[in-house]
Design a protein around this motif. Structure first.
Motif, short mmCIF file in Angstrom:
data_model
loop_
_atom_site.label_atom_id
_atom_site.label_comp_id
_atom_site.label_asym_id
_atom_site.label_seq_id
_atom_site.Cartn_x
_atom_site.Cartn_y
_atom_site.Cartn_z
N TYR A 97 39.75 46.81 45.53
CA TYR A 97 38.77 47.84 45.81
C TYR A 97 38.71 47.91 47.66
O TYR A 97 39.36 47.09 48.21
N VAL A 98 37.92 48.90 48.03
CA VAL A 98 37.77 49.02 49.24
C VAL A 98 36.40 48.57 49.92
O VAL A 98 35.46 49.01 49.30
N LYS A 99 36.29 48.24 50.89
CA LYS A 99 34.97 47.60 51.37
C LYS A 99 34.95 47.88 52.77
O LYS A 99 35.69 47.57 53.66
N SER A 100 34.14 49.02 53.06
CA SER A 100 34.35 49.65 54.67
C SER A 100 35.62 49.91 54.94
O SER A 100 36.10 51.01 54.61
N THR A 101 36.17 49.51 56.12
CA THR A 101 37.90 50.01 56.50
C THR A 101 38.72 48.70 56.11
O THR A 101 39.68 48.53 56.66
N THR A 102 38.33 47.80 54.97
CA THR A 102 39.06 46.78 54.83
C THR A 102 39.51 46.82 53.03
O THR A 102 38.65 47.17 52.18
N ALA A 103 40.75 46.47 52.66
CA ALA A 103 41.04 46.53 51.45
C ALA A 103 41.01 45.17 50.78
O ALA A 103 41.36 44.11 51.84
N VAL A 104 40.22 44.93 49.80
CA VAL A 104 39.91 43.50 49.01
C VAL A 104 40.75 43.29 47.82
O VAL A 104 40.53 44.13 47.13
N VAL A 105 41.60 42.28 47.82
CA VAL A 105 42.18 41.89 46.47
C VAL A 105 41.57 40.58 46.14
O VAL A 105 41.71 39.53 46.86
N THR A 106 41.30 40.51 44.93
CA THR A 106 40.89 39.25 44.14
C THR A 106 41.86 38.84 42.97
O THR A 106 42.01 39.56 42.15
N ILE A 107 42.24 37.32 43.22
CA ILE A 107 43.11 37.09 42.11
C ILE A 107 42.24 35.50 41.47
O ILE A 107 42.26 34.63 41.99
N GLY A 108 41.71 35.71 40.27
CA GLY A 108 41.00 34.73 39.85
C GLY A 108 41.59 34.30 38.48
O GLY A 108 42.15 35.09 37.79
N ASP A 109 41.63 32.96 38.10
CA ASP A 109 41.87 32.34 36.91
C ASP A 109 40.91 31.41 36.43
O ASP A 109 40.10 30.92 37.02
N THR A 110 41.29 31.00 35.09
CA THR A 110 40.48 29.98 34.62
C THR A 110 41.31 28.77 34.33
O THR A 110 41.44 28.11 33.34
N GLY A 111 42.03 28.44 35.32
CA GLY A 111 42.92 27.08 35.44
C GLY A 111 42.20 25.97 35.73
O GLY A 111 41.04 25.67 35.54
N ILE A 112 43.02 24.84 36.26
CA ILE A 112 42.55 23.56 36.21
C ILE A 112 41.79 23.34 37.54
O ILE A 112 40.91 22.54 37.70
N GLY A 113 41.84 24.38 38.43
CA GLY A 113 40.96 24.38 39.83
C GLY A 113 41.74 23.35 40.77
O GLY A 113 42.65 22.76 40.33
N ILE A 114 40.92 23.27 41.99
CA ILE A 114 41.57 22.50 43.10
C ILE A 114 40.32 21.78 43.67
O ILE A 114 39.26 22.19 43.85
N SER A 115 40.57 20.30 44.03
CA SER A 115 39.56 19.46 44.24
C SER A 115 39.03 19.80 45.72
O SER A 115 39.98 20.29 46.46
#
Length: 386
Positions: free
Chosen positions: A306-324
């Motif tokens: 999506y677009v926020k003001s003059t910035t393009a935002v991309v989110t990549i989320g997962d339901t994985g094992i995670g990072i410590s």
């Protein structure tokens, strides 16, 4: 003649006394002068100039006083004679004496102020590729040499860090290449011994050699990419393109090659991004591939933009094992793997995230990472629209 001899003896005594007084006063003035300069920042040129001026003024006033006292003595005692000759003699002697004093004190002052140059020269001669830990140490007042030493030390810090990173990079690259080469060599020896007549061994060896060769090719390509980026020769060809179309393309390709995860997108806003489409796609693919590697089967991977003001935002989320929390600050380091127990087949080469970070940063973007063990990870990428 006796009067002239008496005059010269008196004059010599006065000069000796003047020299003693000059020497004593110069020591006092020098200490005061140095204590002031230790606390204030003046240029070396200014210090030397002031030293000469103070020396000249000291000599001038002392010599002038000596001349006046001498003439007063002559007048009070009614001594007659060629006063011009006497005055000329006194002035010549005083000038020569003053010149010698100024030259000696000036030379000492110059040597003292410029002595750090000798220290710097000796230290620089000792610095080499095997002794990059040495640093210049110029003690004393703050001046141009102090600034030069500080700048030089900062440069050495950068060089030392760069050399250490280069050595670590070469060591890690050699380690990564050693594994596929050893595997290929092992299967080649296996083929040489039994594979000629055993079809199962032949097929297994061919498959493994092809797989390791592909891994090695991928590693070399990533190493070349990072080498070009370090040398600032990696080209970035920016042009406008529809970001939503790129996201849809990536999702479509990901679903074709990965059927064990749920690949989703809740919202994919339509907007134009001015960037290198190929590199941006490569960066997003790296993040998505990472999510696939560390998300169990039937897990969900979601890509939104999506677009926020003059910035393009991309989110990549997962339901994985995670990072410590301990691993999180290091995930973008080259050859770093959060889970040391994972094999290279699942953990990759440890270069992907470094490449993705370089791509985003060289588009004046930034990356934020949120992750919890056994819950999942969210990558948030921000890129300027233009």
């Amino acid at each position: 003649m006796s009067k002239i001899r008496y005059i010269f003896n008196t004059l010599l005594k006065a000069i000796k006394f003047s020299l003693f007084a000059i020497k004593f006063l110069c020591k006092i003035i020098s200490k005061i002068f140095e204590s002031i300069l230790e606390k204030l920042r003046f240029s070396i040129t200014f210090k030397i100039t002031v030293a000469y001026v103070l020396t000249f003024l000291t000599v001038f006033f002392l010599m002038s006083g000596t001349i006046l006292i001498s003439f007063k003595y002559y007048i009070d005692n009614g001594i007659n004679g060629d006063y011009l000759s006497i005055l000329g003699t006194i002035l010549i002697v005083c000038n020569i004496t003053g010149l010698v004093i100024i030259a000696v004190i000036g030379a000492r002052a110059s040597k003292k102020f410029l002595s750090p140059v000798d220290t710097m020269t000796k230290t620089v001669k000792e610095i080499s590729i095997n002794a990059l830990d040495k640093r210049l140490d110029v003690k004393g007042s703050k001046n141009e040499l102090k600034d030069l030493a500080k700048t030089f030390n900062e440069m050495l810090d950068r060089i030392e860090i760069s050399v250490e990173q280069q050595n670590q990079f070469v060591s890690d690259a050699s380690h990564e290449l050693r594994t596929p080469i050893s595997v290929i060599q092992g299967y080649a020896n296996l083929l040489d011994r039994w594979g000629k007549d055993d079809k199962e061994v032949l097929q297994e060896s061919i498959s493994s050699i092809k797989s390791e060769a592909e891994n090695m090719k991928e590693l070399v390509e990533k190493l070349l990419f990072l080498a070009r980026s370090d040398k600032h020769t990696q080209k970035i060809e920016k042009q406008p393109f529809m970001m939503d179309e790129l996201i849809e393309e990536i999702l479509r390709e990901t679903k074709l090659i990965d059927i064990s995860h749920h690949i989703e997108s809740d919202y994919n806003e339509k907007f134009t991004l001015f960037a290198d489409r190929k590199l941006v796609k490569e960066a997003l693919r790296i993040f998505i591939d990472n999510s696939i590697k560390y998300t169990p089967e039937e897990g969900t991977i979601k890509v939104d933009s999506y677009v926020k003001s003059t910035t393009a935002v991309v989110t990549i989320g997962d339901t994985g094992i995670g990072i410590s929390e301990n691993d999180l600050p290091n995930i973008f380091n080259r050859f770093y793997r959060a889970d040391k127990s994972r094999t290279k087949s699942s953990g990759g080469t440890g270069l992907g995230l470094s490449i993705a970070k370089w791509i985003i940063e060289n588009h004046n973007g930034k990356i934020d990472v949120w992750s919890k063990i056994d819950i999942g990870t969210v990558i948030r990428i921000e890129l300027p629209l233009r």
